[in-house]
Design a protein around this motif. Structure first.
Motif, PDB file in Angstrom:
ATOM      1  N   ARG A   1       6.157  -7.465  -5.198  1.00  0.00           N
ATOM      2  CA  ARG A   1       6.102  -6.031  -5.507  1.00  0.00           C
ATOM      3  C   ARG A   1       5.685  -5.771  -6.949  1.00  0.00           C
ATOM      4  O   ARG A   1       5.429  -4.623  -7.330  1.00  0.00           O
ATOM      5  N   HIS A   2       5.594  -6.841  -7.763  1.00  0.00           N
ATOM      6  CA  HIS A   2       5.179  -6.695  -9.164  1.00  0.00           C
ATOM      7  C   HIS A   2       3.661  -6.705  -9.323  1.00  0.00           C
ATOM      8  O   HIS A   2       3.144  -6.279 -10.362  1.00  0.00           O
ATOM      9  N   TYR A   3       2.936  -7.243  -8.376  1.00  0.00           N
ATOM     10  CA  TYR A   3       1.492  -7.436  -8.478  1.00  0.00           C
ATOM     11  C   TYR A   3       1.170  -8.227  -9.755  1.00  0.00           C
ATOM     12  O   TYR A   3       1.997  -9.006 -10.214  1.00  0.00           O
ATOM     13  N   LEU A   4      -0.015  -8.075 -10.330  1.00  0.00           N
ATOM     14  CA  LEU A   4      -0.375  -8.845 -11.521  1.00  0.00           C
ATOM     15  C   LEU A   4      -0.124  -8.016 -12.780  1.00  0.00           C
ATOM     16  O   LEU A   4      -0.029  -6.782 -12.714  1.00  0.00           O
ATOM     17  N   PRO A   5      -0.047  -8.665 -13.940  1.00  0.00           N
ATOM     18  CA  PRO A   5       0.117  -7.894 -15.181  1.00  0.00           C
ATOM     19  C   PRO A   5      -1.099  -7.021 -15.495  1.00  0.00           C
ATOM     20  O   PRO A   5      -0.958  -5.940 -16.047  1.00  0.00           O
ATOM     21  N   ARG A   6      -2.303  -7.518 -15.178  1.00  0.00           N
ATOM     22  CA  ARG A   6      -3.540  -6.762 -15.385  1.00  0.00           C
ATOM     23  C   ARG A   6      -4.556  -7.229 -14.354  1.00  0.00           C
ATOM     24  O   ARG A   6      -4.296  -8.085 -13.522  1.00  0.00           O
ATOM     25  N   LYS A   7      -5.770  -6.685 -14.448  1.00  0.00           N
ATOM     26  CA  LYS A   7      -6.840  -7.057 -13.531  1.00  0.00           C
ATOM     27  C   LYS A   7      -7.172  -8.541 -13.646  1.00  0.00           C
ATOM     28  O   LYS A   7      -6.910  -9.182 -14.677  1.00  0.00           O
ATOM     29  N   PHE A   8      -7.797  -9.059 -12.593  1.00  0.00           N
ATOM     30  CA  PHE A   8      -8.077 -10.492 -12.479  1.00  0.00           C
ATOM     31  C   PHE A   8      -9.466 -10.634 -11.881  1.00  0.00           C
ATOM     32  O   PHE A   8      -9.745 -10.091 -10.809  1.00  0.00           O
ATOM     33  N   LYS A   9     -10.367 -11.351 -12.584  1.00  0.00           N
ATOM     34  CA  LYS A   9     -11.767 -11.400 -12.178  1.00  0.00           C
ATOM     35  C   LYS A   9     -12.239 -12.841 -12.029  1.00  0.00           C
ATOM     36  O   LYS A   9     -11.979 -13.673 -12.892  1.00  0.00           O
TER      37      LYS A   9
ATOM     38  N   TYR B   1       5.113  -0.514  -2.436  1.00  0.00           N
ATOM     39  CA  TYR B   1       3.918  -1.313  -2.181  1.00  0.00           C
ATOM     40  C   TYR B   1       2.650  -0.447  -2.180  1.00  0.00           C
ATOM     41  O   TYR B   1       1.873  -0.423  -1.251  1.00  0.00           O
ATOM     42  N   LEU B   2       2.517   0.303  -3.289  1.00  0.00           N
ATOM     43  CA  LEU B   2       1.303   1.062  -3.634  1.00  0.00           C
ATOM     44  C   LEU B   2       1.152   2.357  -2.826  1.00  0.00           C
ATOM     45  O   LEU B   2       0.081   2.968  -2.862  1.00  0.00           O
ATOM     46  N   ARG B   3       2.199   2.800  -2.181  1.00  0.00           N
ATOM     47  CA  ARG B   3       2.109   4.067  -1.440  1.00  0.00           C
ATOM     48  C   ARG B   3       2.392   5.257  -2.352  1.00  0.00           C
ATOM     49  O   ARG B   3       1.694   6.270  -2.286  1.00  0.00           O
ATOM     50  N   GLY B   4       3.427   5.146  -3.186  1.00  0.00           N
ATOM     51  CA  GLY B   4       3.777   6.243  -4.070  1.00  0.00           C
ATOM     52  C   GLY B   4       3.904   7.542  -3.306  1.00  0.00           C
ATOM     53  O   GLY B   4       4.435   7.596  -2.191  1.00  0.00           O
ATOM     54  N   SER B   5       3.414   8.627  -3.908  1.00  0.00           N
ATOM     55  CA  SER B   5       3.396   9.932  -3.235  1.00  0.00           C
ATOM     56  C   SER B   5       1.966  10.342  -2.883  1.00  0.00           C
ATOM     57  O   SER B   5       1.645  11.529  -2.829  1.00  0.00           O
ATOM     58  N   LEU B   6       1.116   9.344  -2.645  1.00  0.00           N
ATOM     59  CA  LEU B   6      -0.295   9.645  -2.385  1.00  0.00           C
ATOM     60  C   LEU B   6      -0.495  10.496  -1.141  1.00  0.00           C
ATOM     61  O   LEU B   6      -1.371  11.370  -1.112  1.00  0.00           O
ATOM     62  N   GLU B   7       0.279  10.256  -0.109  1.00  0.00           N
ATOM     63  CA  GLU B   7       0.134  11.040   1.120  1.00  0.00           C
ATOM     64  C   GLU B   7       0.326  12.516   0.835  1.00  0.00           C
ATOM     65  O   GLU B   7      -0.477  13.370   1.246  1.00  0.00           O
ATOM     66  N   ALA B   8       1.376  12.858   0.106  1.00  0.00           N
ATOM     67  CA  ALA B   8       1.634  14.258  -0.229  1.00  0.00           C
ATOM     68  C   ALA B   8       0.591  14.790  -1.202  1.00  0.00           C
ATOM     69  O   ALA B   8       0.161  15.948  -1.099  1.00  0.00           O
TER      70      ALA B   8
ATOM     71  N   SER C   1      -1.596  -7.796   0.598  1.00  0.00           N
ATOM     72  CA  SER C   1      -1.183  -7.714   1.995  1.00  0.00           C
ATOM     73  C   SER C   1      -0.673  -6.335   2.411  1.00  0.00           C
ATOM     74  O   SER C   1      -0.587  -6.045   3.599  1.00  0.00           O
ATOM     75  N   THR C   2      -0.291  -5.489   1.434  1.00  0.00           N
ATOM     76  CA  THR C   2       0.226  -4.173   1.788  1.00  0.00           C
ATOM     77  C   THR C   2      -0.746  -3.423   2.694  1.00  0.00           C
ATOM     78  O   THR C   2      -1.962  -3.536   2.531  1.00  0.00           O
ATOM     79  N   ARG C   3      -0.195  -2.658   3.629  1.00  0.00           N
ATOM     80  CA  ARG C   3      -1.028  -1.864   4.542  1.00  0.00           C
ATOM     81  C   ARG C   3      -1.180  -0.427   4.056  1.00  0.00           C
ATOM     82  O   ARG C   3      -1.623   0.447   4.821  1.00  0.00           O
ATOM     83  N   ALA C   4      -0.840  -0.173   2.799  1.00  0.00           N
ATOM     84  CA  ALA C   4      -0.869   1.197   2.285  1.00  0.00           C
ATOM     85  C   ALA C   4      -2.244   1.839   2.434  1.00  0.00           C
ATOM     86  O   ALA C   4      -2.362   3.001   2.839  1.00  0.00           O
ATOM     87  N   TYR C   5      -3.303   1.117   2.094  1.00  0.00           N
ATOM     88  CA  TYR C   5      -4.665   1.655   2.199  1.00  0.00           C
ATOM     89  C   TYR C   5      -4.966   2.088   3.634  1.00  0.00           C
ATOM     90  O   TYR C   5      -5.484   3.189   3.876  1.00  0.00           O
ATOM     91  N   HIS C   6      -4.643   1.226   4.587  1.00  0.00           N
ATOM     92  CA  HIS C   6      -4.944   1.500   5.991  1.00  0.00           C
ATOM     93  C   HIS C   6      -4.128   2.676   6.511  1.00  0.00           C
ATOM     94  O   HIS C   6      -4.629   3.491   7.306  1.00  0.00           O
ATOM     95  N   GLU C   7      -2.888   2.807   6.047  1.00  0.00           N
ATOM     96  CA  GLU C   7      -2.042   3.900   6.513  1.00  0.00           C
ATOM     97  C   GLU C   7      -2.469   5.237   5.915  1.00  0.00           C
ATOM     98  O   GLU C   7      -2.619   6.228   6.635  1.00  0.00           O
ATOM     99  N   ILE C   8      -2.653   5.266   4.607  1.00  0.00           N
ATOM    100  CA  ILE C   8      -2.901   6.539   3.920  1.00  0.00           C
ATOM    101  C   ILE C   8      -4.308   7.057   4.168  1.00  0.00           C
ATOM    102  O   ILE C   8      -4.518   8.253   4.382  1.00  0.00           O
TER     103      ILE C   8
END
Length: 589
Positions: free
Chosen positions: A227-235, A27-34, A183-190
C-alpha cells in the motif's frame, strides 16, 4: 527487511504527505469516483490530483487564460493530460486510427510523442475522461502506471521489426512492463466500470494486522508494491549498442544488450540515473547510472523487479526531493545497493561487460531491416502531431498512412516515429503520402537532434517556454551554424521549461533550462552519445545573450575542432567548461 517492517517504527507524521496519502488511498481509489461525478467544477480534489497520476493522467489548466478567467471570476480552465502505457512504443494502424479519433473527440486535436516512447493528450475535460479511457481500452491500450510512484512506461531501442535482436529486446520491455504493473483494480473500477470484488476489505485488514504484529506477509491487493507503492517514479530503459537512442544512463535502470555472433548473450545492468533537480538546491542533481553487473536475457524481468524492490524498501519517504533511486544509490553506496539487489535475486550478478555507444539520435529516412523490409524514420518536431498552417500536415498524412499501411508505427524516445515493414513494392505509395502532406522537409541536423518539453501553456511546473519557443531559437542557431560553415554538422540541443528535465537537457551538448519567462540557464559539455552530463555555463540569460554567448563558441568550434570531434568534447578539451564526471559534481564550479 521489506518496506512494511522498515516503516513500522517510523512516526506516520514524519513521512512525506504523499506517503500518507498513498497508504490511506484504498489502493489508489481515494475519492475519485465522487470527484468525477461533481459537475460543479472541472477539477478533482487536491489529494486526488496525486492519485490520478498513478492512473496515467495529470490535472492541468490553461495558463494562457488564467488571468482572463480570474478577472471573469471563473475557476481556471481545468483539463487533464492523459499519457498512455505503451512499452516499446509500438502501435498497429488500427490502434493509430483509434488514438487519432480520440484526439478530436476528447482532447485538443493533437497527439504528442513523449520522450518516453508513448503518446500523451492535452485538453481532456473531466466529463470526457471516462469515455477517453474506455475508447483507448477498446484498442487494447491503457494508461495504468504511465505516471505516479510506480514503474513508468518501459522504453527500448526503437523498432522491433528492424532485426531479431530488436524484437527480443522489445519483447523484454513488454515483459518488464507486465511484471512491474500495479495489481490494484482501481483503474478498471473507476474508469472502465469493472465491479469491485467483495471481500477485498477483509483480506486487506488481515494483511495489515499481520504486518502490525511483525509478520511479513504479501499484501493481497498489491503483493509487489504494498500500500506504500514506491517513494518516487521508476524508469527502465533497454538499449542496443552502438545506438543509445533511449539515453540509457538517464534512467533508474538500464539494460545494455550484448550481441555475439548475431545472438543476444545478455545485458550489462546499470542503476541510478535520473534527470530532475531543483534550481538553487545543490543537494539535488542529475545523475548518470552506473553498471553493477551482467545478466542473461531470461533474468532481465527478475533483475528489474529486484532493483525496484531495493528502491521500494530503501528510498527516502520523508523528503521527495531526495526520493529518486539515484539518491538511494548515493546514500547507500553502489556496493551496498548491489548487494541488496542480489539478495532479492538469490544469486550474484555476473561482472559487467564493456560496451560502446556512438550516438543517441534516431535513424531518419529509409532503413532496410534484416528481413529485407523497409522502415521510414520520420522527423516530428518536438513530437507534436498536428496539421500546421503553412507547414507539414502531420496528422492528416499519418492518418492516411494508418488507413492504407499494413505494418506497425513505432514511436521513438527522441519524439520521432517510424513507419515499419514496408515492402519495396509499397515504398512508392508511402513516399507519395509523405510528399502530398509535406512531411519530408530538408531540416538541418541541428533541428533533427533538438528536443523540447511541453512547458506552457499546460504544464503547471513550467517557468519558461520550451516547445513553442525552441523552433524559433533553432532558426537563429541554424543561421550561426551556416555562417560558421557547419550546416551539415550535428550538435545535440535540448530545452525544458523547468529543471525537472523531461527532455533530458542535462545530457545535451547545449542545454537550456527555463528559469523565468524568456530566461534560461545555459548548460554545455554533454556527450554526443549520452554518456556525459553537461555543466552550467551561464545563468538566467535571455535570447540576445544566448546568441552572443554561443555565436563565438560555434565559430571557434568550426576553426579549432579536431577531426570528428563533437561540440561537447570540444568545449571540455579547450577549457570552455569543466567536465562533469559524476552527478554530485554537477554544481561544482
Amino acid at each position: 527487511m521489506d518496506i512494511i517492517a522498515k516503516l513500522r517504527d517510523v512516526p506516520f507524521d514524519e513521512l512525506h504527505p504523499n506517503e500518507r496519502l498513498k497508504v490511506e488511498s484504498d489502493y489508489l481509489r481515494g475519492s475519485l469516483e465522487a470527484g468525477l461525478a461533481d459537475e460543479a467544477t472541472g477539477a478533482v480534489a487536491e489529494d486526488d490530483t496525486q492519485l490520478t497520476k498513478f492512473h496515467g493522467f495529470y490535472m492541468q489548466d490553461d495558463r494562457d487564460l488564467r488571468d482572463e478567467r480570474r478577472h471573469q471570476k471563473l475557476e481556471p480552465l481545468y483539463s487533464f493530460m492523459v499519457r498512455l502505457r505503451l512499452p516499446g512504443g509500438v502501435i498497429s494502424p488500427a490502434q493509430w486510427q483509434t488514438l487519432d479519433d480520440v484526439s478530436s473527440q476528447y482532447a485538443n486535436g493533437t497527439l504528442r510523442i513523449t520522450t518516453r516512447q508513448t503518446f500523451q493528450y492535452h485538453g481532456v475535460l473531466k466529463e470526457n475522461l471516462r469515455a477517453h479511457l474506455q475508447t483507448i481500452d477498446s484498442a487494447m491500450i491503457d494508461c495504468i502506471a504511465a505516471c505516479g510512484d510506480v514503474n513508468r512506461n518501459v522504453i527500448c531501442s526503437a523498432n522491433p521489426h528492424r532485426s531479431k535482436i530488436h524484437r527480443q529486446v522489445y519483447d523484454l520491455s513488454r515483459s518488464i512492463s507486465e511484471r512491474l504493473l500495479p495489481s490494484t483494480r482501481a483503474y478498471h473500477e473507476i474508469f472502465l466500470g469493472e465491479e469491485r470484488v467483495a471481500g477485498g476489505a477483509e483480506e486487506r485488514e488481515k494483511s495489515l494486522n499481520a504486518a502490525a504484529g511483525g509478520e511479513s506477509v504479501p499484501d493481497p491487493n498489491e503483493p509487489l508494491y504494498t500500500r506504500h507503492y514506491l517513494p518516487r517514479k521508476f524508469k527502465v530503459a533497454l538499449a542496443i549498442p552502438p545506438e543509445n537512442d533511449v539515453d540509457l544512463f538517464a534512467h533508474d535502470v538500464g539494460f545494455i544488450a550484448h550481441v555475439e555472433r548475431g545472438e543476444l548473450e545478455g545485458f550489462t545492468v546499470c542503476v541510478g540515473g535520473g534527470m530532475g533537480m531543483t534550481h538553487g538546491e545543490p543537494s539535488t542533481f542529475p545523475r548518470l547510472s552506473d553498471p553493477i553487473g551482467f545478466c542473461s536475457p531470461e533474468a532481465v524481468p527478475a533483475v528489474a523487479e529486484a532493483i525496484m524492490l531495493t528502491q521500494r524498501d530503501n528510498g527516502n519517504r520523508r523528503d521527495r526531493k531526495q526520493a529518486r533511486l539515484k539518491y538511494t544509490v548515493e546514500s547507500m553506496g553502489l556496493d551496498a545497493f548491489k548487494a541488496e539487489v542480489e539478495g532479492h535475486l538469490g544469486e550474484p550478478l555476473a561482472p559487467a561487460r564493456e560496451y560502446h555507444f556512438s550516438d543517441n539520435g534516431d535513424r531518419l529516412g529509409w532503413v532496410e531491416g534484416d528481413d529485407s523490409l523497409w522502415h521510414y524514420g520520420l522527423f516530428v518536431q518536438n513530437g507534436r502531431i498536428a496539421d500546421f498552417d503553412e507547414g507539414p500536415q502531420l496528422r492528416s498524412g499519418l492518418r492516411e498512412i494508418a488507413e492504407t499501411h499494413d505494418g506497425d508505427i513505432v514511436l521513438t524516445t527522441n519524439q520521432n516515429l517510424i513507419v515499419t515493414q514496408v515492402s519495396s513494392e509499397k515504398r512508392g505509395d508511402i513516399e507519395a503520402i509523405l510528399d502530398r502532406h509535406r512531411l519530408v522537409a530538408d531540416h538541418s541536423r541541428l533541428r533533427r537532434n533538438a528536443m523540447a518539453c511541453v512547458a506552457f501553456p499546460t504544464c503547471g511546473l513550467a517557468m519558461a517556454e520550451s516547445e513553442r519557443y525552441l523552433p524559433s531559437l533553432i532558426d537563429k542557431l541554424d543561421a550561426v551554424m551556416n555562417e560558421a560553415g557547419l550546416a551539415d554538422d550535428a550538435i545535440i540541443v535540448r530545452m525544458t521549461g523547468c529543471p525537472n528535465g523531461c527532455a533530458r537537457p542535462y545530457l545535451a551538448e547545449i542545454g537550456f533550462v527555463g528559469k523565468a519567462p524568456g530566461r534560461y540557464n545555459l548548460y554545455l559539455g554533454g556527450g554526443f552519445s549520452g554518456e556525459r552530463l553537461n555543466k552550467l555555463y551561464r545563468e538566467n540569460i535571455d535570447e540576445a545573450t544566448i546568441l552572443d554567448v554561443l555565436e563565438p563558441l560555434i565559430q571557434r568550434y568550426a576553426q579549432e575542432r579536431e577531426t570528428d570531434e563533437p561540440f561537447g568534447d570540444f568545449v571540455i578539451r579547450t577549457g570552455v567548461i569543466q567536465e562533469t564526471r559524476a552527478g554530485r559534481e554537477f554544481h561544482d564550479a
